[in-house]
Design an enzyme around this catalytic site. Structure first.
Site, PDB file in Angstrom:
ATOM      1  CB  VAL A 255      -0.977  -0.006   1.208  1.00  0.00           C
ATOM      2  CG1 VAL A 255      -1.797   1.283   1.240  1.00  0.00           C
ATOM      3  CG2 VAL A 255      -1.895  -1.218   1.146  1.00  0.00           C
TER       4      VAL A 255
ATOM      5  CD  GLU B 248     -13.423   6.330   3.165  1.00  0.00           C
ATOM      6  OE1 GLU B 248     -14.017   7.370   3.406  1.00  0.00           O
ATOM      7  OE2 GLU B 248     -13.962   5.207   3.267  1.00  0.00           O
TER       8      GLU B 248
ATOM      9  CD  GLU C 132      -4.730  -7.387   7.011  1.00  0.00           C
ATOM     10  OE1 GLU C 132      -4.158  -6.679   7.828  1.00  0.00           O
ATOM     11  OE2 GLU C 132      -5.208  -6.932   5.954  1.00  0.00           O
TER      12      GLU C 132
ATOM     13  CG  ASP D 128      -9.024  -7.590   7.933  1.00  0.00           C
ATOM     14  OD1 ASP D 128      -8.169  -6.729   8.197  1.00  0.00           O
ATOM     15  OD2 ASP D 128      -9.798  -7.499   6.959  1.00  0.00           O
TER      16      ASP D 128
ATOM     17  CE  LYS E  55     -10.688  -4.545   6.469  1.00  0.00           C
ATOM     18  NZ  LYS E  55     -10.522  -5.567   5.437  1.00  0.00           N
TER      19      LYS E  55
ATOM     20  N   GLY F 155      -6.173  -4.694  -1.927  1.00  0.00           N
ATOM     21  CA  GLY F 155      -5.277  -4.513  -3.076  1.00  0.00           C
ATOM     22  C   GLY F 155      -4.664  -3.128  -3.041  1.00  0.00           C
TER      23      GLY F 155
HETATM   24  N1  HSE Z   1      -6.525  -8.266   4.123  1.00  0.00           N
HETATM   25  C1  HSE Z   1      -7.572  -7.331   3.901  1.00  0.00           C
HETATM   26  C2  HSE Z   1      -8.660  -8.006   3.076  1.00  0.00           C
HETATM   27  C3  HSE Z   1      -7.017  -6.138   3.202  1.00  0.00           C
HETATM   28  O1  HSE Z   1      -8.414  -9.077   2.518  1.00  0.00           O
HETATM   29  O2  HSE Z   1      -9.753  -7.488   3.002  1.00  0.00           O
HETATM   30  C4  HSE Z   1      -7.907  -4.947   3.215  1.00  0.00           C
HETATM   31  O3  HSE Z   1      -8.138  -4.468   4.499  1.00  0.00           O
END
Ligand code: HSE
Length: 430
Positions: free
Chosen positions: A13, A129, A190, A201, A205, A302
């Site tokens: 990223v 974001e 990740e 993960d 979120k 991505g």
């Molecule tokens: N590893 C995370 C996913 C990346 O696959 O959604 C984006 O946060």
């Protein structure tokens, strides 16, 4: 005047953010009304081959030193991890009155409130974001677009890697490990892909989205979490036969006694919009009391989509936009009270592996009767006298605690050989 940017972390990223800032410098200058200038970078390994040149950009071996440096306006934290160096960098940056932009969902889910309080105290802002749903601007939608709305529920697919794995397993019969490797190679996963697979993960979120949607304190510990590692080809195939697809769904609802927040594999009707969100794509569905339903879909992981979100936050900063970090001042965030999980109701798919012999169905039926669980359908697809066969059933609406007791009973039956597999059926949008 320019916005002076320091980037910590130059992985997938970080390199994409640097590349985007260079490639679109003219457009970004027009849109933000100012020069967006990368004045410092820091990463673990200076000599690594990268898709973008670092030529002419001052390098810091120590990211903490960089975070404290006086000639930087905003620190872009792209290292990851809820604690350790990422947290230290953010605290240092706020301590020296800088803004932060981050893609770090674990950090915001665990320490977002504390960091937001610190930022408020010094007049800084935190942009995240990129932390949720990759290229989908869902934070903007909640914090700005729906500022006049009450939101009582939000659900979605918030992990691209697990969605990619489930899609590939179903469509191509691919094996779990092989598809995970593909997702890693494409830069979706990740650093520790365990968090993608075990639901952590997506839970990070969801914690962030729930705080913004409901105006409550982020509370990761109140999310019930299950991942996709137990999803077998057999369940994928039965699901298809029953008219469903299996998706790792993140759901947050405001209930009468508190908030329900969960991440778990669910069966959704094949015809529902969410069932057709495939591969690395994410989706967020929400309902504003004035806007009505909103469905957002886009690339959830991505390099390019995540960099798009990071740079959008930088443009906001360059434009001088500063909003309450969780939509309202931190002192106005409501306590995050969890609903009593056992009383939440739902429909379930249950798969048992049983010995194919007379009387098995009667035992299963007795367990359901004893716990007052009403069955919608039951099927045994193959016949193999004396051998192991799958028996699949779907239930009507039932309290979670009742289904848990039925599963215990099933497990104790001599003819039930493996642990029962259970997947919630969510009629969302169907
Ligand atoms: N590893 C995370 C996913 C990346 O696959 O959604 C984006 O946060």
């Amino acid at each position: 005047m320019s916005l002076r940017i320091g980037i910590c972390g130059l992985g997938t990223v970080g390199a994409a953010v640097l590349g985007l800032l260079k490639d679109k410098s003219g457009l970004l200058r027009q849109r933000s009304g100012t020069e967006m200038e990368v004045v410092a970078v820091s990463a673990r390994n200076r000599n690594l081959e990268r898709p973008v040149s670092l030529h002419g950009i001052p390098w810091f071996d120590d990211p903490i030193e960089m975070a404290a440096h006086s000639d930087i306006d905003v620190i872009v934290e792209l290292i990851g991890g809820s604690d350790g160096i990422a947290l230290d960098i953010c605290k240092t940056a706020l301590g020296s009155h800088k803004h932060i932009v981050t893609a770090n969902k674990a950090l915001i889910a665990h320490h977002g409130l504390d960091l937001a309080e610190k930022a408020e105290a010094v007049g800084s802002t935190i942009g995240f974001e990129a932390a949720v749903a990759g290229g989908i601007p869902v934070i903007k939608v909640l914090r700005e677009g729906l500022a006049a709305n009450g939101v009582d529920s939000i659900y979605g697919i918030l992990n691209g890697t697990s969605n990619y794995i489930l899609s590939e397993m179903r469509d191509n019969g691919s094996d779990f490990g092989t598809v995970l490797k593909e997702a890693q190679d494409k830069g979706y996963a990740e650093a520790d892909p365990q968090f993608d697979i075990d639901g952590t993960d997506a839970a990070h979120k969801l914690t962030i989205l729930a705080a913004l949607a409901f105006g409550c304190r982020p509370s990761f510990d109140d999310v019930t979490i299950a991942g996709i590692s137990d999803i077998s080809e057999l369940d994928i195939s039965f699901s298809d036969e029953l008219g469903y697809r299996i998706k790792l769904l993140a759901i947050a609802r405001r209930g009468p006694d508190g908030y329900q927040q969960s991440v778990e594999p669910c069966m959704v009707p094949k015809v529902s919009p969410i069932a057709n969100v495939e591969g690395v794509f994410n989706a967020v569905s929400l309902h504003g009391d004035r806007s009505g339903p909103i469905f957002l879909e886009g690339r959830g992981a991505g390099a390019a989509p995540t960099a798009s979100a990071v740079v959008a936050d930088l443009v906001d900063l360059a434009r001088g936009i500063s909003l309450p970090i969780f939509g309202v001042p931190t002192k106005s965030l409501a306590p995050n009270t969890a609903s009593v999980v056992g009383t939440i109701t739902g429909r379930y798919y249950v798969r048992l592996m049983v010995l194919d012999r007379p009387g098995v169905f009667a035992e299963i039926a007795a367990a359901l009767r004893d716990e007052d669980v009403s069955m919608e359908a039951i099927l045994q697809r193959t016949r193999a006298p004396g051998d192991l066969v799958p028996v699949v059933m779907t239930t009507h609406e039932v309290e979670q605690r009742k289904i848990a007791r039925v599963l215990e009973k099933f497990s104790s039956l001599e003819t039930v050989i493996e642990e029962p597999r259970v997947i919630k059926i969510e009629p969302l949008g169907g």
